[in-house]
Scaffold this motif. Sequence first.
Motif, PDB file in Angstrom:
ATOM      1  N   SER A   1      62.208  51.746  24.639  1.00 42.30           N
ATOM      2  CA  SER A   1      63.966  53.441  24.620  1.00 42.30           C
ATOM      3  C   SER A   1      62.962  54.248  23.569  1.00 42.30           C
ATOM      4  O   SER A   1      62.724  54.101  22.736  1.00 42.30           O
ATOM      5  N   GLU A   2      63.534  55.594  24.106  1.00 39.33           N
ATOM      6  CA  GLU A   2      62.907  56.330  23.491  1.00 39.33           C
ATOM      7  C   GLU A   2      64.076  56.632  21.871  1.00 39.33           C
ATOM      8  O   GLU A   2      63.372  56.930  21.355  1.00 39.33           O
ATOM      9  N   ALA A   3      65.236  56.322  22.003  1.00 36.87           N
ATOM     10  CA  ALA A   3      66.184  56.253  21.566  1.00 36.87           C
ATOM     11  C   ALA A   3      65.553  55.091  20.212  1.00 36.87           C
ATOM     12  O   ALA A   3      66.231  54.573  19.034  1.00 36.87           O
ATOM     13  N   SER A   4      64.589  54.280  20.596  1.00 38.15           N
ATOM     14  CA  SER A   4      64.408  53.751  19.513  1.00 38.15           C
ATOM     15  C   SER A   4      63.457  53.742  18.604  1.00 38.15           C
ATOM     16  O   SER A   4      62.937  54.881  18.423  1.00 38.15           O
TER      17      SER A   4
ATOM     18  N   ASP B   1      55.086  54.961  17.566  1.00 36.64           N
ATOM     19  CA  ASP B   1      54.776  54.787  19.477  1.00 36.64           C
ATOM     20  C   ASP B   1      53.895  53.533  19.752  1.00 36.64           C
ATOM     21  O   ASP B   1      53.985  53.030  20.802  1.00 36.64           O
TER      22      ASP B   1
ATOM     23  N   HIS C   1      62.358  54.835  15.352  1.00 38.31           N
ATOM     24  CA  HIS C   1      63.006  55.511  14.459  1.00 38.31           C
ATOM     25  C   HIS C   1      62.120  55.543  13.235  1.00 38.31           C
ATOM     26  O   HIS C   1      61.932  55.205  11.402  1.00 38.31           O
TER      27      HIS C   1
ATOM     28  N   ALA D   1      60.697  63.442  20.016  1.00 36.00           N
ATOM     29  CA  ALA D   1      61.707  62.717  20.080  1.00 36.00           C
ATOM     30  C   ALA D   1      62.444  62.842  19.081  1.00 36.00           C
ATOM     31  O   ALA D   1      61.913  62.245  18.250  1.00 36.00           O
ATOM     32  N   PRO D   2      64.147  62.481  18.767  1.00 39.22           N
ATOM     33  CA  PRO D   2      64.512  62.831  17.398  1.00 39.22           C
ATOM     34  C   PRO D   2      64.177  61.043  16.798  1.00 39.22           C
ATOM     35  O   PRO D   2      64.183  60.325  17.581  1.00 39.22           O
ATOM     36  N   GLY D   3      63.383  61.920  15.751  1.00 38.16           N
ATOM     37  CA  GLY D   3      63.304  60.183  14.941  1.00 38.16           C
ATOM     38  C   GLY D   3      61.843  60.131  14.976  1.00 38.16           C
ATOM     39  O   GLY D   3      61.231  58.387  13.957  1.00 38.16           O
ATOM     40  N   ARG D   4      61.390  60.113  16.109  1.00 40.90           N
ATOM     41  CA  ARG D   4      59.966  59.713  16.507  1.00 40.90           C
ATOM     42  C   ARG D   4      58.800  60.029  15.528  1.00 40.90           C
ATOM     43  O   ARG D   4      58.369  60.850  16.368  1.00 40.90           O
TER      44      ARG D   4
ATOM     45  N   ASN E   1      60.675  48.760  17.838  1.00 43.54           N
ATOM     46  CA  ASN E   1      60.039  49.775  19.327  1.00 43.54           C
ATOM     47  C   ASN E   1      60.312  48.663  20.365  1.00 43.54           C
ATOM     48  O   ASN E   1      59.803  48.087  20.523  1.00 43.54           O
TER      49      ASN E   1
END
Length: 454
Positions: A30-33, A148, A35, A57-60, A27
């Motif tokens: 960022s939202e894109a991290s 997160d 996974h 959020a995708p993957g979160r 993490n």
Amino acid sequence: MSDGADARTEGEVLELLQTLIRNRCVNDGSEASGHEARSTAALEGYFGEPGETVEPAPGRRSVVYRVPGRDPTAPRLMLMGHLDVVPVTEEGWSVDPFGAEVIDGVVWGRGAVDMLNITAAMAAAFKPYLTGKLPPPAGDLVYLAAADEESGGGLGAGWIMENRPDLIECDYVLTEVAFPHLHSPGRPPVYPVKVAEKGPAWRFIRGAGVPSHGSQPYGTDNAVVKVAEAVAAIARSGGPVEITPEWRNFVEGAGWDPARTAALLDPDLVDAEIEDMAVDDPLLARWVHACTHTTFSPNLVRGGTKVNIVADRAIVEVDVRLLPGQTEQVIEDHLRKVLGPLYEELEIWGEPARASSSPAGGPMWDAIGDAFESLTGSRRIVPALTPVGTDGRFFRAKGIEAYGVGLYDDRVAFSEFLGLFHGNDERVGVASLGLTARLLSRIIERLSDLTSRM
Ligand SMILES: [Zn+2]
């Protein structure tokens, strides 16, 4: 449990921990991290059935399981771990940080103590209830593996609390930080139980100046210079001392020698004692300082527009951490004192914040004491404070008691352990994994016994 069952538990937790480390749920804020969906899938595989998932959020993704208790009125316990880890600086590591290699009884990798070890041990303690191998405890038993945590929980526990509180209804939470024991010469070890965490109260400090040509700085009003002076004054000051009841309880139970104990409880002597401690044990000194001071760490500075323009604006972001019981007034008073006349020239703001703590007493505390005693022969538990924030704060804010516990082998000492959080060469003794799983199982049993009415 028999020795055979213990060895199986240890192997099971190790295997799960290795999978979680290798999943690299890094993490970076960022939202894109993150996974984390990789690791919720691994847990669903381990439990052999799907849980309730949320994915803001995708993957979160976070996953929750609930085993209904025998008695709907008995207190409900949640085991909460996080799945994400902080980034690494590869050059600083002696091994592959995502290899999860076992070397001489120690498993190495990002997340080995923060907190994939506990997330995995919790899963092992929870599984027999989920599969029906053990009868249900008195109150509901919940397992949450959250995304997160390392960026404030807005896509994990914090999100669930806001949007799906039904999934995580409970009365007690076990989560991080799980400290190792403290050695006290000639006596049994002392087991710190995390009961409180400081309140993160970021402060923004902005300076204004007047733009003019950088070739003629004499007599100009430079915002970068103003903010730099503020940064230096704040860093030099170290923050105000306060000996809280939480700290007093910890020190009185920690088993340090009487002179050190007295100094660590005296606001006039504590700074000198910390300095002394820093010679042999800088990590312990840093932790003690954070437990006895409101800390101010200026960590982010931005300013100016161009190298040949005298800066007309600059800002510093300061990581401020409040002790239990403190309000923002402490921050204002301290900044006014250390900045002097500069205080009036700067604009200072930030969000309100509070530290959070749970009582060192009551059924949960007793269950923890009983569990340590049954496994180690000693119930020398002491309430401990952490300077870092965890997802536990979301629950304490709702009046739910949250604690952190673990049981470690002697492979990593207390102060060394403090340095592993977000540091290089994060690692944990393999035996600790089985020990922690057993401790958690005992706590579940004892809490059930102590609160059982049917
Ligand atoms: Zn953590």
